[in-house]
Design an enzyme around this catalytic site. Structure first.
Site, PDB file in Angstrom:
ATOM      1  N   ASP A   1      40.948  22.217  43.482  1.00  0.00           N
ATOM      2  CA  ASP A   1      40.945  21.440  44.738  1.00  0.00           C
ATOM      3  C   ASP A   1      40.200  20.118  44.530  1.00  0.00           C
ATOM      4  O   ASP A   1      40.604  19.076  45.031  1.00  0.00           O
ATOM      5  CB  ASP A   1      40.273  22.253  45.849  1.00  0.00           C
ATOM      6  CG  ASP A   1      40.884  23.634  45.975  1.00  0.00           C
ATOM      7  OD1 ASP A   1      42.083  23.713  46.223  1.00  0.00           O
ATOM      8  OD2 ASP A   1      40.157  24.625  45.790  1.00  0.00           O
TER       9      ASP A   1
ATOM     10  N   HIS B   1      38.304  28.653  48.873  1.00  0.00           N
ATOM     11  CA  HIS B   1      39.521  28.125  48.239  1.00  0.00           C
ATOM     12  C   HIS B   1      40.704  28.597  49.091  1.00  0.00           C
ATOM     13  O   HIS B   1      41.298  29.644  48.857  1.00  0.00           O
ATOM     14  CB  HIS B   1      39.666  28.641  46.809  1.00  0.00           C
ATOM     15  CG  HIS B   1      41.037  28.358  46.242  1.00  0.00           C
ATOM     16  ND1 HIS B   1      41.461  27.097  45.932  1.00  0.00           N
ATOM     17  CD2 HIS B   1      42.084  29.179  45.973  1.00  0.00           C
ATOM     18  CE1 HIS B   1      42.707  27.139  45.492  1.00  0.00           C
ATOM     19  NE2 HIS B   1      43.107  28.398  45.518  1.00  0.00           N
TER      20      HIS B   1
HETATM   21  P1  NAX Z   1      51.449  35.511  38.124  1.00  0.00           P
HETATM   22  O1  NAX Z   1      52.051  36.396  39.163  1.00  0.00           O
HETATM   23  O2  NAX Z   1      52.329  34.683  37.266  1.00  0.00           O
HETATM   24  O3  NAX Z   1      50.539  36.395  37.160  1.00  0.00           O
HETATM   25  C1  NAX Z   1      49.638  37.326  37.620  1.00  0.00           C
HETATM   26  C2  NAX Z   1      49.494  38.374  36.552  1.00  0.00           C
HETATM   27  O4  NAX Z   1      48.454  39.243  36.947  1.00  0.00           O
HETATM   28  C3  NAX Z   1      50.747  39.209  36.349  1.00  0.00           C
HETATM   29  O5  NAX Z   1      51.116  39.187  34.978  1.00  0.00           O
HETATM   30  C4  NAX Z   1      50.323  40.599  36.794  1.00  0.00           C
HETATM   31  O6  NAX Z   1      50.930  41.626  36.055  1.00  0.00           O
HETATM   32  C5  NAX Z   1      48.821  40.527  36.550  1.00  0.00           C
HETATM   33  N1  NAX Z   1      48.039  41.502  37.303  1.00  0.00           N
HETATM   34  C6  NAX Z   1      48.255  41.975  38.550  1.00  0.00           C
HETATM   35  N2  NAX Z   1      47.336  42.887  38.860  1.00  0.00           N
HETATM   36  C7  NAX Z   1      46.528  43.003  37.790  1.00  0.00           C
HETATM   37  C8  NAX Z   1      45.419  43.833  37.494  1.00  0.00           C
HETATM   38  N3  NAX Z   1      44.979  44.735  38.373  1.00  0.00           N
HETATM   39  N4  NAX Z   1      44.824  43.693  36.293  1.00  0.00           N
HETATM   40  C9  NAX Z   1      45.277  42.804  35.385  1.00  0.00           C
HETATM   41  N5  NAX Z   1      46.353  42.011  35.605  1.00  0.00           N
HETATM   42  C10 NAX Z   1      46.962  42.114  36.796  1.00  0.00           C
HETATM   43  O7  NAX Z   1      50.373  34.617  38.890  1.00  0.00           O
HETATM   44  P2  NAX Z   1      49.669  33.263  38.425  1.00  0.00           P
HETATM   45  O8  NAX Z   1      50.520  32.123  38.814  1.00  0.00           O
HETATM   46  O9  NAX Z   1      49.254  33.377  37.020  1.00  0.00           O
HETATM   47  O10 NAX Z   1      48.409  33.240  39.411  1.00  0.00           O
HETATM   48  C11 NAX Z   1      47.363  34.171  39.272  1.00  0.00           C
HETATM   49  C12 NAX Z   1      46.419  34.088  40.459  1.00  0.00           C
HETATM   50  O11 NAX Z   1      45.817  32.812  40.530  1.00  0.00           O
HETATM   51  C13 NAX Z   1      47.100  34.287  41.812  1.00  0.00           C
HETATM   52  O12 NAX Z   1      46.285  35.139  42.594  1.00  0.00           O
HETATM   53  C14 NAX Z   1      47.085  32.897  42.411  1.00  0.00           C
HETATM   54  O13 NAX Z   1      47.099  32.944  43.818  1.00  0.00           O
HETATM   55  C15 NAX Z   1      45.790  32.384  41.874  1.00  0.00           C
HETATM   56  N6  NAX Z   1      45.592  30.922  41.909  1.00  0.00           N
HETATM   57  C16 NAX Z   1      44.343  30.470  42.133  1.00  0.00           C
HETATM   58  C17 NAX Z   1      44.038  29.136  42.154  1.00  0.00           C
HETATM   59  C18 NAX Z   1      42.641  28.658  42.413  1.00  0.00           C
HETATM   60  O14 NAX Z   1      42.464  27.436  42.483  1.00  0.00           O
HETATM   61  N7  NAX Z   1      41.632  29.496  42.558  1.00  0.00           N
HETATM   62  C19 NAX Z   1      45.099  28.117  41.965  1.00  0.00           C
HETATM   63  C20 NAX Z   1      46.319  28.653  41.301  1.00  0.00           C
HETATM   64  C21 NAX Z   1      46.723  30.041  41.697  1.00  0.00           C
HETATM   65  O15 NAX Z   1      47.409  29.950  42.909  1.00  0.00           O
END
Ligand code: NAX
Length: 327
Positions: free
Chosen positions: A159, A187
């Site tokens: 952000d 966030h």
């Molecule tokens: P993806 O859906 O591409 O990848 C998430 C991965 O996490 C998947 O491979 C899934 O199998 C895995 N996963 C789910 N549960 C799990 C667990 N219990 N243990 C280990 N792995 C697990 O998402 P992606 O685009 O990589 O985003 C990941 C996270 O980042 C999301 O929650 C998203 O909302 C968050 N973000 C946070 C941001 C921030 O600024 N704080 C910005 C970007 C993003 O939106």
């Protein structure tokens, strides 16, 4: 050569993981002379995809990468880790209430907090990226009571980077000219980029961009809604910029902050600026390379106070929704 540092990453087969892992393995997280071992944590159904990511990492032949441990076992995943980057979480699906999402992710972060406490290295520091990151971090931290609270962080750097770029574009300057721009609070769409304290080329941002309406009607909504705009344009949520912000956050934590700048990260509030102690709240921060401190003495005007409290209230609501997960 130094001993390798073990870095655990959850959600390693996801989109952010795909961008993040090559940057860690190439030395961009901990420096060009620090070998690393990557401990890649996924859920069972994603282990096949993770295998592909491991093959790609191997095919980069990174000189600093001394080992890769792909696993869906938390104890193995966090074993001996000095950094844990908690990226994986369950995304919100159509029809899902915020409370449901918090509950599902809450369970994940409860067990990860416990596993970090039981297995990680004694100097473990944890950065939570997976959303809702502030409250996920709150849950993990509270389920690892033996780990000092100043070792837990939730990411708001993306952000900040978004906000800095918007100010730079508007002022027609390089992004490096924009400093002292901190994100306050959660966030989420309530977070507050406090432009009143920002500088552009060493001058108050409000003296360089004097159009008050632009900040309120354009700047703040653009920053708050940037994630949604990227999803609309790309069909996928931000990944490379999120991975970049995670790398930036760790650099901000471990390196001394320049005297004319601050950075944003959510930390466990100790009541600074009247915020409820114990919430994971993003503040303007400084690091001396070892310890972090909240920048004190910032005058908040009535507009800023309202925003700072609104985002605090959202964090209080989220905390109340997961109260049963906080021992
Ligand atoms: P993806 O859906 O591409 O990848 C998430 C991965 O996490 C998947 O491979 C899934 O199998 C895995 N996963 C789910 N549960 C799990 C667990 N219990 N243990 C280990 N792995 C697990 O998402 P992606 O685009 O990589 O985003 C990941 C996270 O980042 C999301 O929650 C998203 O909302 C968050 N973000 C946070 C941001 C921030 O600024 N704080 C910005 C970007 C993003 O939106």
């Amino acid at each position: 050569m130094k001993n390798p540092v073990h870095v655990a990453v959850t959600g390693a087969a996801g989109q952010i993981g795909y961008s993040l892992l090559v940057r860690i393995a190439s030395g961009q997280l901990l420096g060009p002379d620090q070998p690393v071992v990557l401990r890649l944590i996924e859920i069972e159904p994603a282990m096949g995809a993770l295998e592909g990511v491991v093959m790609e990492l191997q095919d980069c032949a990174f000189p600093l990468l001394k080992g890769i441990v792909p696993t869906c076992d938390l104890a193995e995943g966090f074993n001996n880790a000095s950094w844990a980057m908690l990226v994986g979480s369950v995304p919100r699906k159509a029809g899902m209430e915020r409370k449901d999402l918090l509950g599902i992710n809450g369970k994940i972060f409860t067990s990860q907090g416990k596993a970090i406490q039981e297995n990680a290295a004694s100097d473990i520091r944890t950065l939570v990226v997976g959303n809702p990151c502030n409250t996920n971090c709150l849950i993990a931290m509270n389920n690892a009571p033996d780990i000092p609270k100043d070792r837990w962080f939730a990411m708001t750097k993306l952000d900040e980077n978004r906000a800095k770029t918007q100010l730079a574009i508007k002022a027609g300057v390089d992004t490096t000219e924009v400093k002292n721009l901190a994100i306050w609070g959660n966030h989420s769409s309530t977070m507050y980029p406090n432009y009143f304290d920002a500088t552009i080329g060493g001058k108050a941002a409000t003296d360089v961009i004097t159009d008050e309406a632009w900040y309120k009607d354009d700047f703040i909504p653009t920053v708050q809604q940037r994630g949604a705009a990227i999803i609309k344009a790309r069909g996928l949520s931000s990944a490379a910029s999120a991975a970049n912000a995670a790398i930036d956050t760790v650099a901000n934590i471990v390196r001394k902050t320049p005297s004319d700048d601050v950075f944003s990260v959510a930390i466990c509030s100790q009541g600074e600026y009247g915020i409820e102690p114990g919430l994971m709240y993003s503040y303007p921060m400084k690091s001396d390379g070892e310890k972090l401190s909240v920048v004190e003495g910032i005058e908040l005007n009535a507009f800023s106070k309202e925003k700072v409290v609104a985002t605090e209230n959202e964090l209080k609501e989220e905390k109340a929704m997961v109260a049963d997960l906080l021992p």
